[in-house]
Design a protein around this motif. Sequence first.
Motif, PDB file in Angstrom:
ATOM      1  N   ILE A  43       0.829  -1.202   0.000  1.00  0.00           N
ATOM      2  CA  ILE A  43       0.000   0.000   0.000  1.00  0.00           C
ATOM      3  C   ILE A  43       0.870   1.261   0.000  1.00  0.00           C
ATOM      4  O   ILE A  43       2.028   1.231   0.408  1.00  0.00           O
ATOM      5  CB  ILE A  43      -0.952   0.040   1.220  1.00  0.00           C
ATOM      6  CG1 ILE A  43      -0.162   0.076   2.545  1.00  0.00           C
ATOM      7  CG2 ILE A  43      -1.919  -1.138   1.187  1.00  0.00           C
ATOM      8  CD1 ILE A  43      -1.029   0.336   3.780  1.00  0.00           C
ATOM      9  N   ALA A  44       0.280   2.359  -0.445  1.00  0.00           N
ATOM     10  CA  ALA A  44       0.973   3.653  -0.388  1.00  0.00           C
ATOM     11  C   ALA A  44       1.099   4.084   1.071  1.00  0.00           C
ATOM     12  O   ALA A  44       0.284   3.705   1.918  1.00  0.00           O
ATOM     13  CB  ALA A  44       0.190   4.695  -1.176  1.00  0.00           C
ATOM     14  N   SER A  45       2.102   4.876   1.353  1.00  0.00           N
ATOM     15  CA  SER A  45       2.301   5.355   2.727  1.00  0.00           C
ATOM     16  C   SER A  45       1.194   6.317   3.145  1.00  0.00           C
ATOM     17  O   SER A  45       0.974   6.556   4.325  1.00  0.00           O
ATOM     18  CB  SER A  45       3.666   6.029   2.860  1.00  0.00           C
ATOM     19  OG  SER A  45       3.783   7.071   1.910  1.00  0.00           O
ATOM     20  N   ASN A  46       0.484   6.848   2.148  1.00  0.00           N
ATOM     21  CA  ASN A  46      -0.666   7.709   2.418  1.00  0.00           C
ATOM     22  C   ASN A  46      -1.606   7.659   1.216  1.00  0.00           C
ATOM     23  O   ASN A  46      -1.162   7.536   0.076  1.00  0.00           O
ATOM     24  CB  ASN A  46      -0.216   9.156   2.658  1.00  0.00           C
ATOM     25  CG  ASN A  46      -1.288   9.994   3.331  1.00  0.00           C
ATOM     26  OD1 ASN A  46      -2.036   9.501   4.179  1.00  0.00           O
ATOM     27  ND2 ASN A  46      -1.374  11.255   2.954  1.00  0.00           N
ATOM     28  N   ASN A  47      -2.911   7.723   1.499  1.00  0.00           N
ATOM     29  CA  ASN A  47      -3.923   7.723   0.433  1.00  0.00           C
ATOM     30  C   ASN A  47      -3.962   6.444  -0.399  1.00  0.00           C
ATOM     31  O   ASN A  47      -4.106   6.500  -1.622  1.00  0.00           O
ATOM     32  CB  ASN A  47      -3.775   8.952  -0.467  1.00  0.00           C
ATOM     33  CG  ASN A  47      -4.284  10.215   0.201  1.00  0.00           C
ATOM     34  OD1 ASN A  47      -5.157  10.166   1.069  1.00  0.00           O
ATOM     35  ND2 ASN A  47      -3.721  11.351  -0.178  1.00  0.00           N
ATOM     36  N   LEU A  74       6.877   2.553   7.893  1.00  0.00           N
ATOM     37  CA  LEU A  74       6.252   1.727   8.931  1.00  0.00           C
ATOM     38  C   LEU A  74       5.283   2.539   9.782  1.00  0.00           C
ATOM     39  O   LEU A  74       4.632   2.004  10.683  1.00  0.00           O
ATOM     40  CB  LEU A  74       7.322   1.081   9.823  1.00  0.00           C
ATOM     41  CG  LEU A  74       8.147  -0.021   9.158  1.00  0.00           C
ATOM     42  CD1 LEU A  74       9.195  -0.551  10.124  1.00  0.00           C
ATOM     43  CD2 LEU A  74       7.257  -1.156   8.649  1.00  0.00           C
ATOM     44  N   LYS A  75       5.168   3.840   9.485  1.00  0.00           N
ATOM     45  CA  LYS A  75       4.198   4.664  10.198  1.00  0.00           C
ATOM     46  C   LYS A  75       2.787   4.272   9.761  1.00  0.00           C
ATOM     47  O   LYS A  75       2.585   3.763   8.652  1.00  0.00           O
ATOM     48  CB  LYS A  75       4.437   6.148   9.906  1.00  0.00           C
ATOM     49  CG  LYS A  75       5.733   6.685  10.494  1.00  0.00           C
ATOM     50  CD  LYS A  75       5.911   8.155  10.147  1.00  0.00           C
ATOM     51  CE  LYS A  75       7.225   8.691  10.705  1.00  0.00           C
ATOM     52  NZ  LYS A  75       7.460  10.095  10.298  1.00  0.00           N
ATOM     53  N   GLU A  76       1.824   4.537  10.632  1.00  0.00           N
ATOM     54  CA  GLU A  76       0.430   4.240  10.310  1.00  0.00           C
ATOM     55  C   GLU A  76       0.032   4.953   9.020  1.00  0.00           C
ATOM     56  O   GLU A  76       0.235   6.157   8.869  1.00  0.00           O
ATOM     57  CB  GLU A  76      -0.468   4.693  11.463  1.00  0.00           C
ATOM     58  CG  GLU A  76      -1.920   4.307  11.309  1.00  0.00           C
ATOM     59  CD  GLU A  76      -2.743   4.729  12.514  1.00  0.00           C
ATOM     60  OE1 GLU A  76      -3.184   3.835  13.273  1.00  0.00           O
ATOM     61  OE2 GLU A  76      -2.939   5.946  12.703  1.00  0.00           O
ATOM     62  N   ALA A  77      -0.507   4.182   8.084  1.00  0.00           N
ATOM     63  CA  ALA A  77      -0.940   4.746   6.804  1.00  0.00           C
ATOM     64  C   ALA A  77      -2.436   5.057   6.870  1.00  0.00           C
ATOM     65  O   ALA A  77      -3.205   4.325   7.494  1.00  0.00           O
ATOM     66  CB  ALA A  77      -0.656   3.766   5.672  1.00  0.00           C
ATOM     67  N   THR A  78      -2.831   6.138   6.206  1.00  0.00           N
ATOM     68  CA  THR A  78      -4.242   6.530   6.187  1.00  0.00           C
ATOM     69  C   THR A  78      -4.803   6.369   4.786  1.00  0.00           C
ATOM     70  O   THR A  78      -4.226   6.851   3.809  1.00  0.00           O
ATOM     71  CB  THR A  78      -4.406   8.001   6.629  1.00  0.00           C
ATOM     72  OG1 THR A  78      -3.820   8.162   7.927  1.00  0.00           O
ATOM     73  CG2 THR A  78      -5.871   8.392   6.693  1.00  0.00           C
ATOM     74  N   GLY A  79      -5.933   5.683   4.698  1.00  0.00           N
ATOM     75  CA  GLY A  79      -6.591   5.492   3.417  1.00  0.00           C
ATOM     76  C   GLY A  79      -7.348   6.733   2.976  1.00  0.00           C
ATOM     77  O   GLY A  79      -7.591   7.645   3.762  1.00  0.00           O
ATOM     78  N   MET A  80      -7.759   6.769   1.732  1.00  0.00           N
ATOM     79  CA  MET A  80      -8.479   7.909   1.177  1.00  0.00           C
ATOM     80  C   MET A  80      -9.806   8.146   1.896  1.00  0.00           C
ATOM     81  O   MET A  80     -10.312   9.264   1.936  1.00  0.00           O
ATOM     82  CB  MET A  80      -8.716   7.696  -0.317  1.00  0.00           C
ATOM     83  CG  MET A  80      -7.447   7.690  -1.143  1.00  0.00           C
ATOM     84  SD  MET A  80      -7.772   7.309  -2.886  1.00  0.00           S
ATOM     85  CE  MET A  80      -8.665   8.776  -3.413  1.00  0.00           C
ATOM     86  N   LEU A  81     -10.371   7.075   2.463  1.00  0.00           N
ATOM     87  CA  LEU A  81     -11.646   7.196   3.179  1.00  0.00           C
ATOM     88  C   LEU A  81     -11.460   7.190   4.692  1.00  0.00           C
ATOM     89  O   LEU A  81     -12.430   7.120   5.440  1.00  0.00           O
ATOM     90  CB  LEU A  81     -12.599   6.072   2.748  1.00  0.00           C
ATOM     91  CG  LEU A  81     -12.900   5.972   1.255  1.00  0.00           C
ATOM     92  CD1 LEU A  81     -13.889   4.837   0.981  1.00  0.00           C
ATOM     93  CD2 LEU A  81     -13.459   7.287   0.717  1.00  0.00           C
ATOM     94  N   GLY A  82     -10.197   7.223   5.128  1.00  0.00           N
ATOM     95  CA  GLY A  82      -9.935   7.352   6.556  1.00  0.00           C
ATOM     96  C   GLY A  82      -9.480   6.111   7.301  1.00  0.00           C
ATOM     97  O   GLY A  82      -9.203   6.174   8.499  1.00  0.00           O
TER      98      GLY A  82
END
Length: 204
Positions: A43-47, A74-82
Amino acid sequence: MRNRFLTPGLPFASFIFLSMLIVNVMGESAMQSAKEKKAVMIIASNNFRDEELLKPREVLEKNGVTVTVASSSLKEATGMLGAKVKPDILFTDITVTDYDTVIFIGGSGAGEYWDNPIAHKIANDANNAKKIVGAICIAPVTLARAGLLKNKKVTTYSSTINDIKSAGAKYTGNDVERDGNIITASGPAAAQKFGEAIVKALSQ
């Protein structure tokens, strides 16, 4: 006369029972063959796109597949919907031989892997080892730029059709497309089918 038509009812019921038994056994057999398989989802690191990770992961895990989530951080990743997801490993630490399938997840952030040489190497190593290589939404562009999609039947998100065509892919427009060991999907609406297609491929 009526009895003559009723008598076959018992053998027919037996036939139905046996048919259901066979379907059950075959279903269990397919599940057995997917059990103990291992998947890594990148997964992407963000979005990243939430459904494209969560739905296929659920399908895989329900069928006994162990799933590892990898990212560039390794930081928490956030999806586009949260959705919040803590990656298990860095994608740079992926050892392809440890997995039966390598899956690239889409979402607007997935472009970070399009031209990444390590992502390309992971995709190529998996393909050369005849692993199942999956990509959904805009992630097939990573496979395209890694050189995996030439003359392959592929689907992708509408905004990246030209990207995969320019790499020699044969765009089909289907929700999910499989060509050999490569499975692609068009986007969030196809996430469930994408997961099911990967489980089916792992079971063969």
